[in-house]
Design a protein around this motif. Sequence first.
Motif, PDB file in Angstrom:
ATOM      1  N   SER A 133       5.307   1.570   1.438  1.00 58.89           N
ATOM      2  CA  SER A 133       6.695   1.960   1.673  1.00 58.89           C
ATOM      3  C   SER A 133       6.966   2.019   3.173  1.00 58.89           C
ATOM      4  N   ASP A 134       8.169   2.362   3.518  1.00 65.30           N
ATOM      5  CA  ASP A 134       8.525   2.542   4.926  1.00 65.30           C
ATOM      6  C   ASP A 134       8.183   3.946   5.420  1.00 65.30           C
ATOM      7  N   GLY A 135       7.601   4.761   4.550  1.00 67.29           N
ATOM      8  CA  GLY A 135       7.199   6.111   4.932  1.00 67.29           C
ATOM      9  C   GLY A 135       8.208   7.168   4.553  1.00 67.29           C
ATOM     10  N   THR A 136       9.310   6.779   3.916  1.00 68.57           N
ATOM     11  CA  THR A 136      10.281   7.758   3.440  1.00 68.57           C
ATOM     12  C   THR A 136      10.203   7.802   1.924  1.00 68.57           C
ATOM     13  N   GLY A 137      10.512   8.922   1.357  1.00 71.31           N
ATOM     14  CA  GLY A 137      10.474   9.062  -0.095  1.00 71.31           C
ATOM     15  C   GLY A 137       9.054   9.187  -0.616  1.00 71.31           C
ATOM     16  N   THR A 138       8.931   9.107  -1.919  1.00 69.35           N
ATOM     17  CA  THR A 138       7.628   9.216  -2.569  1.00 69.35           C
ATOM     18  C   THR A 138       6.852   7.924  -2.379  1.00 69.35           C
ATOM     19  N   PRO A 139       5.625   8.013  -1.874  1.00 75.49           N
ATOM     20  CA  PRO A 139       4.833   6.788  -1.658  1.00 75.49           C
ATOM     21  C   PRO A 139       4.485   6.112  -2.977  1.00 75.49           C
ATOM     22  N   PRO A 140       4.518   4.771  -3.021  1.00 73.46           N
ATOM     23  CA  PRO A 140       4.119   4.056  -4.240  1.00 73.46           C
ATOM     24  C   PRO A 140       2.626   4.226  -4.498  1.00 73.46           C
ATOM     25  N   VAL A 141       2.254   4.075  -5.767  1.00 73.15           N
ATOM     26  CA  VAL A 141       0.863   4.244  -6.186  1.00 73.15           C
ATOM     27  C   VAL A 141       0.260   2.872  -6.480  1.00 73.15           C
ATOM     28  N   ALA A 142      -0.950   2.645  -5.988  1.00 69.68           N
ATOM     29  CA  ALA A 142      -1.658   1.379  -6.212  1.00 69.68           C
ATOM     30  C   ALA A 142      -1.917   1.170  -7.697  1.00 69.68           C
ATOM     31  N   THR A 143      -1.893  -0.099  -8.092  1.00 70.02           N
ATOM     32  CA  THR A 143      -2.220  -0.494  -9.458  1.00 70.02           C
ATOM     33  C   THR A 143      -3.410  -1.453  -9.406  1.00 70.02           C
ATOM     34  N   GLY A 144      -3.979  -1.737 -10.555  1.00 67.30           N
ATOM     35  CA  GLY A 144      -5.146  -2.601 -10.602  1.00 67.30           C
ATOM     36  C   GLY A 144      -4.825  -4.064 -10.316  1.00 67.30           C
ATOM     37  N   PHE A 145      -5.705  -4.710  -9.577  1.00 65.03           N
ATOM     38  CA  PHE A 145      -5.571  -6.133  -9.285  1.00 65.03           C
ATOM     39  C   PHE A 145      -6.786  -6.908  -9.780  1.00 65.03           C
ATOM     40  N   ALA A 146      -7.984  -6.391  -9.500  1.00 62.25           N
ATOM     41  CA  ALA A 146      -9.216  -7.102  -9.858  1.00 62.25           C
ATOM     42  C   ALA A 146     -10.231  -6.134 -10.446  1.00 62.25           C
ATOM     43  N   THR A 147     -11.037  -6.641 -11.364  1.00 61.38           N
ATOM     44  CA  THR A 147     -12.109  -5.853 -11.975  1.00 61.38           C
ATOM     45  C   THR A 147     -13.455  -6.502 -11.654  1.00 61.38           C
ATOM     46  N   GLY A 148     -14.522  -5.732 -11.860  1.00 63.17           N
ATOM     47  CA  GLY A 148     -15.871  -6.283 -11.699  1.00 63.17           C
ATOM     48  C   GLY A 148     -16.297  -6.451 -10.265  1.00 63.17           C
ATOM     49  N   THR A 149     -15.961  -5.472  -9.404  1.00 64.55           N
ATOM     50  CA  THR A 149     -16.338  -5.549  -7.993  1.00 64.55           C
ATOM     51  C   THR A 149     -17.075  -4.277  -7.550  1.00 64.55           C
ATOM     52  N   PRO A 150     -18.187  -3.913  -8.212  1.00 63.19           N
ATOM     53  CA  PRO A 150     -18.896  -2.697  -7.813  1.00 63.19           C
ATOM     54  C   PRO A 150     -19.429  -2.804  -6.386  1.00 63.19           C
ATOM     55  N   GLY A 151     -19.247  -1.738  -5.638  1.00 64.08           N
ATOM     56  CA  GLY A 151     -19.739  -1.692  -4.260  1.00 64.08           C
ATOM     57  C   GLY A 151     -18.894  -2.465  -3.271  1.00 64.08           C
ATOM     58  N   ALA A 152     -17.734  -2.994  -3.710  1.00 64.71           N
ATOM     59  CA  ALA A 152     -16.907  -3.802  -2.805  1.00 64.71           C
ATOM     60  C   ALA A 152     -16.515  -3.003  -1.576  1.00 64.71           C
ATOM     61  N   ASN A 153     -16.550  -3.684  -0.449  1.00 61.41           N
ATOM     62  CA  ASN A 153     -16.275  -3.028   0.827  1.00 61.41           C
ATOM     63  C   ASN A 153     -15.255  -3.848   1.607  1.00 61.41           C
ATOM     64  N   GLY A 154     -15.679  -4.853   2.347  1.00 61.89           N
ATOM     65  CA  GLY A 154     -14.760  -5.664   3.128  1.00 61.89           C
ATOM     66  C   GLY A 154     -13.967  -6.624   2.267  1.00 61.89           C
ATOM     67  N   ILE A 155     -12.724  -6.928   2.691  1.00 60.80           N
ATOM     68  CA  ILE A 155     -11.844  -7.844   1.965  1.00 60.80           C
ATOM     69  C   ILE A 155     -11.325  -8.901   2.928  1.00 60.80           C
TER      70      ILE A 155
END
Length: 180
Positions: A102-124
């Motif tokens: 968001s632009d920092g005003t109002g209630t911040p949006p909540v992340a949703t799922g994009f990818a599964t099966g990435t245990p230990g994932a760190n850098g993107i």
Amino acid sequence: ALGHGSGNSSPKTWTTVFQSPIAVEGLTLDEKGNLYVPQRGGAAGCSIVKISANGGPSQTGVVVARMNPPCAPAGIAFGHDGRLYLTGFGAVGDEIGVVTPSDGTGTPPVATGFATGTPGANGIAFDERGNLYASDGGTGQGRVFRVGKTGGAATVLFRVPPLANAAGVGRQNQALQPNA
């Protein structure tokens, strides 16, 4: 605390640009030079904070997105679509979440799922086609995951073997060269 140095000669001067009350791992910049930092909040969830490139009086940043608990974001990056992608998402932290900050005003949006099966994932990182790549920095298995631009199940693209062997040098035991 995150800071930056200035000046071309010694000594450098440092200015704190962000102080987090909780653990931070990972950061990214947008096209305007604003800094985005995911904060690990445990049972309270995790905030994604934006620190203005223009500076200002606040060193706490503005919350522009959230992740529901449990969460432990380590990797963060903007995709070609302008959304933020975050590791450490999902019930056991083996997913990648996505959110449009968001632009920092109002209630911040909540992340949703994009990818599964990435245990230990760190850098993107992303390639020119929009495919997502994530490194496995948390399990010691050296995996590099790939996720197509529409998300879904990750595939293991390749593995990087451990660098230390029984003697503590930078090769696996199987790769040691015979004595000459």
